[in-house]
Design a protein around this motif. Structure first.
Motif, short mmCIF file in Angstrom:
data_model
loop_
_atom_site.label_atom_id
_atom_site.label_comp_id
_atom_site.label_asym_id
_atom_site.label_seq_id
_atom_site.Cartn_x
_atom_site.Cartn_y
_atom_site.Cartn_z
N PHE A 74 0.85 -1.20 0.00
CA PHE A 74 0.00 0.00 0.00
C PHE A 74 0.88 1.25 0.00
CE2 PHE A 74 -3.75 2.26 2.33
CZ PHE A 74 -4.04 2.95 1.17
N ASP A 75 1.94 1.23 0.83
CA ASP A 75 2.88 2.35 0.84
C ASP A 75 3.47 2.56 -0.55
OD1 ASP A 75 2.74 3.18 3.50
OD2 ASP A 75 4.13 1.62 4.15
N SER A 76 3.82 1.47 -1.18
CA SER A 76 4.42 1.55 -2.52
C SER A 76 3.44 2.15 -3.52
CB SER A 76 4.85 0.15 -2.97
OG SER A 76 5.37 0.18 -4.28
N GLU A 77 2.18 1.77 -3.42
CA GLU A 77 1.16 2.29 -4.33
C GLU A 77 0.95 3.79 -4.11
OE1 GLU A 77 -2.12 -0.21 -3.43
OE2 GLU A 77 -1.37 -1.91 -4.60
N LEU A 78 0.90 4.22 -2.84
CA LEU A 78 0.73 5.64 -2.55
C LEU A 78 1.92 6.45 -3.06
CD1 LEU A 78 -0.73 5.52 1.09
CD2 LEU A 78 -1.96 6.10 -1.01
N ASN A 79 3.12 5.92 -2.84
CA ASN A 79 4.32 6.61 -3.31
C ASN A 79 4.36 6.70 -4.83
OD1 ASN A 79 5.30 7.07 -0.73
ND2 ASN A 79 6.45 5.15 -0.66
N ALA A 80 3.91 5.64 -5.49
CA ALA A 80 3.90 5.63 -6.95
C ALA A 80 2.92 6.67 -7.48
CB ALA A 80 3.55 4.24 -7.47
N LEU A 81 1.76 6.76 -6.84
CA LEU A 81 0.77 7.77 -7.25
C LEU A 81 1.31 9.18 -7.05
CD1 LEU A 81 -2.59 6.27 -5.94
CD2 LEU A 81 -2.14 7.01 -8.28
N SER A 82 1.95 9.40 -5.90
CA SER A 82 2.52 10.71 -5.63
C SER A 82 3.60 11.07 -6.65
CB SER A 82 3.12 10.73 -4.21
OG SER A 82 2.12 10.48 -3.24
N ALA A 83 4.40 10.08 -7.01
CA ALA A 83 5.44 10.31 -8.01
C ALA A 83 4.84 10.66 -9.36
CB ALA A 83 6.33 9.07 -8.13
N ARG A 84 3.71 10.04 -9.68
CA ARG A 84 3.04 10.34 -10.96
C ARG A 84 2.50 11.76 -10.97
NH1 ARG A 84 3.00 8.40 -15.67
NH2 ARG A 84 0.78 7.92 -15.96
N VAL A 85 1.99 12.22 -9.83
CA VAL A 85 1.51 13.60 -9.74
C VAL A 85 2.67 14.57 -9.96
CG1 VAL A 85 0.51 15.34 -8.22
CG2 VAL A 85 -0.43 13.03 -8.25
N MET A 86 3.81 14.29 -9.34
CA MET A 86 4.98 15.16 -9.52
C MET A 86 5.46 15.14 -10.97
SD MET A 86 5.41 16.60 -6.65
CE MET A 86 3.66 16.41 -6.26
N GLN A 87 5.38 13.98 -11.60
CA GLN A 87 5.77 13.89 -13.00
C GLN A 87 4.84 14.72 -13.88
OE1 GLN A 87 5.57 9.90 -14.56
NE2 GLN A 87 6.55 10.44 -16.51
N MET A 88 3.55 14.63 -13.62
CA MET A 88 2.58 15.44 -14.36
C MET A 88 2.82 16.92 -14.10
SD MET A 88 -1.58 15.24 -14.21
CE MET A 88 -2.61 16.29 -15.25
N GLY A 89 3.09 17.26 -12.83
CA GLY A 89 3.36 18.64 -12.50
C GLY A 89 4.58 19.18 -13.22
N GLY A 90 5.63 18.36 -13.32
CA GLY A 90 6.82 18.78 -14.05
C GLY A 90 6.55 19.04 -15.51
N LEU A 91 5.70 18.20 -16.10
CA LEU A 91 5.35 18.39 -17.51
C LEU A 91 4.57 19.68 -17.70
CD1 LEU A 91 5.24 17.32 -20.41
CD2 LEU A 91 3.19 16.01 -19.78
N VAL A 92 3.64 19.96 -16.79
CA VAL A 92 2.85 21.18 -16.89
C VAL A 92 3.72 22.41 -16.65
CG1 VAL A 92 0.95 22.47 -15.85
CG2 VAL A 92 0.68 20.04 -16.31
N GLU A 93 4.64 22.32 -15.70
CA GLU A 93 5.58 23.43 -15.48
C GLU A 93 6.35 23.75 -16.75
OE1 GLU A 93 8.00 24.12 -11.83
OE2 GLU A 93 7.37 22.07 -11.37
N SER A 94 6.82 22.71 -17.42
CA SER A 94 7.55 22.90 -18.67
C SER A 94 6.65 23.53 -19.73
CB SER A 94 8.08 21.55 -19.16
OG SER A 94 8.69 21.68 -20.43
N GLN A 95 5.40 23.12 -19.77
CA GLN A 95 4.44 23.66 -20.72
C GLN A 95 4.24 25.16 -20.49
OE1 GLN A 95 0.57 21.85 -20.46
NE2 GLN A 95 0.11 22.15 -22.63
N ILE A 96 4.16 25.55 -19.21
CA ILE A 96 4.00 26.98 -18.89
C ILE A 96 5.24 27.76 -19.33
CG2 ILE A 96 3.83 28.66 -17.02
CD1 ILE A 96 2.21 26.59 -15.48
N ARG A 97 6.41 27.24 -19.02
CA ARG A 97 7.65 27.94 -19.41
C ARG A 97 7.70 28.15 -20.91
NH1 ARG A 97 10.03 24.55 -15.43
NH2 ARG A 97 10.68 23.08 -17.06
N GLN A 98 7.32 27.12 -21.66
CA GLN A 98 7.33 27.23 -23.11
C GLN A 98 6.30 28.23 -23.60
OE1 GLN A 98 10.36 25.92 -23.77
NE2 GLN A 98 9.51 24.97 -25.59
N ALA A 99 5.14 28.25 -22.95
CA ALA A 99 4.09 29.20 -23.34
C ALA A 99 4.55 30.63 -23.12
CB ALA A 99 2.80 28.91 -22.56
#
Length: 234
Positions: free
Chosen positions: A10-35
């Motif tokens: 369960f810990d592993s699943e929560l950590n994996a989900l959190s990591a995915r959110v950070m990955q998505m956030g990084g992509l959106v941050e990059s999108q803003i910088r490019q915009a």
């Protein structure tokens, strides 16, 4: 991000989900910088790349929601775990909308380039401070979410007033600009939509900050006064 459980899976699943959110956030941050880069240089090719990134952002939201549903169905979480999973869902939704705002900025850049020979005269540089504030807010709130830092969340919410003031000031300047040269009205209106998109990025960062407080304290502080919010985290 979360407290340890008897189930390391369960810990592993929560950590994996959190990591995915950070990955998505990084992509959106990059999108803003490019915009913002597309806006500052009126670069149509960079604007096109921002728009093309939107499909990846949307797909990540769908994938994270699917993983969330699976975890909830299998683990039937309660208390803080359930709040965390709900906050992840709402955070990814807000990140997707930030991506929408980045795409909107890029589309307005394309529109200005297509319709106007007045590009060099447009006061796009006046949006620099607001763009930097919005980008910084998103970066800081993602860091605060990763650490579930309620103090940082409150600080981010307070910063939103600065962004609102920048937006209001730019609107006043843009109205004056259009009055002085009516030929620029059409492109200036596109620039107004850009300013609103930047302001909305700050709103979404504030929403994510509210979810941090919800996870940690169990308090729903949406639409609350700052006094109430600060009381909730004590």
């Amino acid at each position: 991000m979360a407290d340890k459980h008897l189930s390391t899976q369960f810990d592993s699943e929560l950590n994996a989900l959190s990591a995915r959110v950070m990955q998505m956030g990084g992509l959106v941050e990059s999108q803003i910088r490019q915009a913002i880069l597309a806006l500052s240089h009126f670069d149509g090719e960079v604007a096109r790349q921002v728009i093309a990134t939107e499909d990846r952002v949307n797909q990540m939201e769908v994938e994270i929601d699917r993983e969330l549903s699976s975890v909830i169905a299998r683990r039937q979480p309660t208390a803080r775990d359930l709040r965390l999973l709900m906050a992840i869902s709402k955070t990814t939704a807000n990140l997707e909308r930030v991506g929408d705002e980045a795409r909107r900025i890029a589309r307005m850049v394309q529109s200005i380039l297509e319709k106007s020979g007045m590009v060099r005269n447009l006061p796009a540089s006046e949006l620099g401070v607001a763009a930097d504030l919005a980008s910084a807010q998103l970066r800081k709130v993602l860091d605060a979410f990763a650490r579930l830092d309620t103090a940082a969340a409150v600080a981010i919410m307070k910063e939103d007033d600065l962004l609102d003031r920048e937006f209001d000031g730019f609107v006043r300047k843009l109205i004056t600009y259009m009055m002085e040269d009516p030929r620029t009205i059409s492109s200036s209106l596109d620039l107004l939509f850009v300013a609103k998109a930047i302001e909305r990025i700050g709103d979404h960062a504030t929403n994510i900050a509210e979810f941090i407080i919800y996870v940690v304290k169990g308090a729903d502080v949406r639409h609350s006064s700052m006094e109430h919010i600060e009381s909730a985290i004590r």
